[in-house]
Design a protein around this motif. Structure first.
Motif, short mmCIF file in Angstrom:
data_model
loop_
_atom_site.label_atom_id
_atom_site.label_comp_id
_atom_site.label_asym_id
_atom_site.label_seq_id
_atom_site.Cartn_x
_atom_site.Cartn_y
_atom_site.Cartn_z
N VAL A 143 0.82 -1.22 0.00
CA VAL A 143 0.00 0.00 0.00
C VAL A 143 0.86 1.27 0.00
N LEU A 144 1.88 1.30 0.87
CA LEU A 144 2.68 2.51 1.05
C LEU A 144 4.07 2.42 0.45
N GLY A 145 4.49 1.21 0.09
CA GLY A 145 5.83 1.01 -0.45
C GLY A 145 6.78 0.44 0.59
N LEU A 146 7.88 -0.13 0.11
CA LEU A 146 8.84 -0.77 1.02
C LEU A 146 9.48 0.22 1.99
N ARG A 147 9.69 1.46 1.55
CA ARG A 147 10.34 2.44 2.42
C ARG A 147 9.56 2.64 3.72
N ALA A 148 8.25 2.61 3.63
CA ALA A 148 7.41 2.83 4.82
C ALA A 148 7.62 1.73 5.85
N VAL A 149 7.91 0.51 5.38
CA VAL A 149 8.14 -0.61 6.29
C VAL A 149 9.34 -0.33 7.19
N PHE A 150 10.42 0.18 6.59
CA PHE A 150 11.64 0.44 7.36
C PHE A 150 11.52 1.69 8.22
N LEU A 151 10.76 2.67 7.76
CA LEU A 151 10.53 3.87 8.54
C LEU A 151 9.77 3.53 9.83
N ILE A 152 8.70 2.79 9.70
CA ILE A 152 7.91 2.37 10.87
C ILE A 152 8.73 1.45 11.76
N GLY A 153 9.47 0.53 11.12
CA GLY A 153 10.32 -0.39 11.88
C GLY A 153 11.36 0.34 12.70
N GLY A 154 11.93 1.41 12.12
CA GLY A 154 12.93 2.20 12.84
C GLY A 154 12.38 2.91 14.06
N ILE A 155 11.19 3.46 13.91
CA ILE A 155 10.54 4.15 15.04
C ILE A 155 10.28 3.16 16.17
N LEU A 156 9.78 1.99 15.82
CA LEU A 156 9.52 0.96 16.83
C LEU A 156 10.81 0.50 17.50
N MET A 157 11.88 0.34 16.69
CA MET A 157 13.15 -0.12 17.26
C MET A 157 13.67 0.86 18.30
N ALA A 158 13.56 2.15 18.04
CA ALA A 158 14.01 3.16 19.01
C ALA A 158 13.20 3.08 20.30
N LEU A 159 11.95 2.66 20.18
CA LEU A 159 11.07 2.57 21.35
C LEU A 159 11.40 1.38 22.25
N THR A 160 12.33 0.50 21.83
CA THR A 160 12.72 -0.62 22.70
C THR A 160 13.36 -0.11 23.99
N ALA A 161 13.85 1.13 23.95
CA ALA A 161 14.48 1.72 25.15
C ALA A 161 13.46 2.11 26.21
N LEU A 162 12.23 2.30 25.80
CA LEU A 162 11.20 2.83 26.70
C LEU A 162 10.97 1.98 27.96
N PRO A 163 10.73 0.65 27.83
CA PRO A 163 10.48 -0.14 29.06
C PRO A 163 11.71 -0.25 29.96
N LEU A 164 12.89 0.09 29.44
CA LEU A 164 14.12 -0.08 30.20
C LEU A 164 14.42 1.11 31.11
N ILE A 165 13.70 2.21 30.91
CA ILE A 165 13.96 3.43 31.68
C ILE A 165 13.88 3.17 33.19
N SER A 166 12.92 2.36 33.59
CA SER A 166 12.73 2.09 35.03
C SER A 166 13.34 0.76 35.47
N LEU A 167 14.14 0.14 34.60
CA LEU A 167 14.78 -1.14 34.94
C LEU A 167 15.95 -0.90 35.90
N ASN A 168 15.98 -1.63 36.99
CA ASN A 168 17.05 -1.48 37.98
C ASN A 168 18.37 -2.02 37.43
N GLU A 169 19.42 -1.27 37.66
CA GLU A 169 20.76 -1.71 37.26
C GLU A 169 21.21 -2.82 38.20
N ILE A 170 21.97 -3.76 37.69
CA ILE A 170 22.52 -4.82 38.54
C ILE A 170 24.03 -4.86 38.37
#
Length: 335
Positions: A143-170
């Motif tokens: 529908v949007l082209g292959l470029r859109a797949v990687f653009l959305i994928g990149g945004i999601l990949m950056a968001l992997t850091a979000l749940p780790l903000i409150s993760l305790n260091e060990i």
């Protein structure tokens, strides 16, 4: 939310990103270069030292911050990848995207310190998105082209850091890597996977003229199989499972007789975490060495394909090596 849940959430988001775009990397790269292996080859060459760098970084800034940085830089690389207009831009952006490997030793170290079976359990959770996102990726590409797949994928990949903000260091005591024959297992299993990785979905497109939607659907079904067997290992951890997975993976060569044999490619998802569970290491330095050697395995597989083999030959050799390794590990585990 406990530490395991936060790590699982981060990897779940990683799964949303990765399984959205990975079946389409070769399909996008072939627009810039005939032999897509060059993209994997160069990016993997740069990825080889990244786990070692990541393990050193973890000692300076901590496991949690290292995990977060890996995801953010990887997401940036994928976003740049979506805007590629030349082969050089494509390669540079994919190298940046591969910076997720900086975070892997910290992830694995943290997971292994939570107990045996944690790696396989969280890996199984991370591939839940594979049950639907490859198909969604195919729809987006149509529908949007292959470029859109990687653009959305990149945004999601950056968001992997979000749940780790409150993760305790060990704090993890630094240990030395003690050689054991089982240490080679998570390294050598990469070779058959790497030999076939760039080509499976490309064969579906070029040999069977499949649409992006159908390729996404097959990739989704393949990942379902991988998720099932990964979950199975995390629950039972039977010694012979890894050998079984490798033998089943070898059936991918039959893709040249029927495209549905591409489903067995999904076993790569079960092979890698099952092999990592064989390691008793816990420090980021130890996992940095293991992960770097795994990248050497990926590089060697891509190099063989690039220099010597046709696509069909690469997949055939991948199948042969898978069977041989499966039999070897079966003998090792009987001891």
């Amino acid at each position: 939310m406990n530490s395991e849940a936060k790590l699982a959430s981060s990897w779940f988001i990683w799964g949303l990103s990765y399984y959205l775009y990975y079946p389409f990397v070769s399909l996008f790269a072939v627009k810039f270069v005939k032999d897509v292996t060059i993209l994997y080859l160069i990016s993997t060459l740069f990825a080889i030292p990244m786990p070692l760098i990541g393990s050193k970084l973890a000692r300076k800034i901590g496991l949690v911050k290292t995990m977060m940085l890996g995801g953010i830089f990887s997401g940036l690389g994928l976003i740049l990848f979506s805007f590629s207009t030349s082969l050089s831009f494509l390669i540079i952006s994919y190298v940046i995207a591969s910076m997720f490997f900086i975070s892997l030793p910290s992830y694995y170290s943290y997971m292994n310190n939570l107990g045996k079976g944690t790696i396989s359990k969280i890996w199984a959770i991370s591939i839940i998105p594979s049950l639907f996102t490859p198909f969604i990726g195919g729809i987006i590409a149509s529908v949007l082209g292959l470029r859109a797949v990687f653009l959305i994928g990149g945004i999601l990949m950056a968001l992997t850091a979000l749940p780790l903000i409150s993760l305790n260091e060990i704090q993890i005591i630094k240990d030395s890597l003690v050689f054991d024959v089982k240490l080679l297992i998570p390294i050598v299993v990469i070779l058959p996977i790497a030999l076939a990785f760039p080509f499976i979905y490309l064969v579906l497109k070029q040999n069977y003229l499949m649409s992006y939607e159908n390729i996404g659907l097959i990739a989704t079904l393949a990942e379902m199989i991988g998720a099932f067997f990964t979950f199975l290992y995390s629950k039972f951890a039977r010694r012979f499972f890894l050998s079984l997975y490798l033998v089943l993976f070898s059936l991918i060569y039959l893709i040249y007789f029927n495209p549905m044999f591409a489903l067995f490619f999904g076993l790569w998802e079960a092979i890698i975490p099952s092999a990592l569970e064989e390691s008793k290491e816990r420090s980021p330095e130890a996992f940095g060495i293991i992960n770097s050697f795994q990248q050497v395995g990926w590089f060697m597989g891509y190099l063989f394909s690039y220099l010597e083999f046709s696509v069909k030959t690469s997949i055939l050799i991948s199948s042969i090596i898978s069977v041989i390794l499966g039999l070897i590990f079966l003998v090792i585990n009987k001891r």
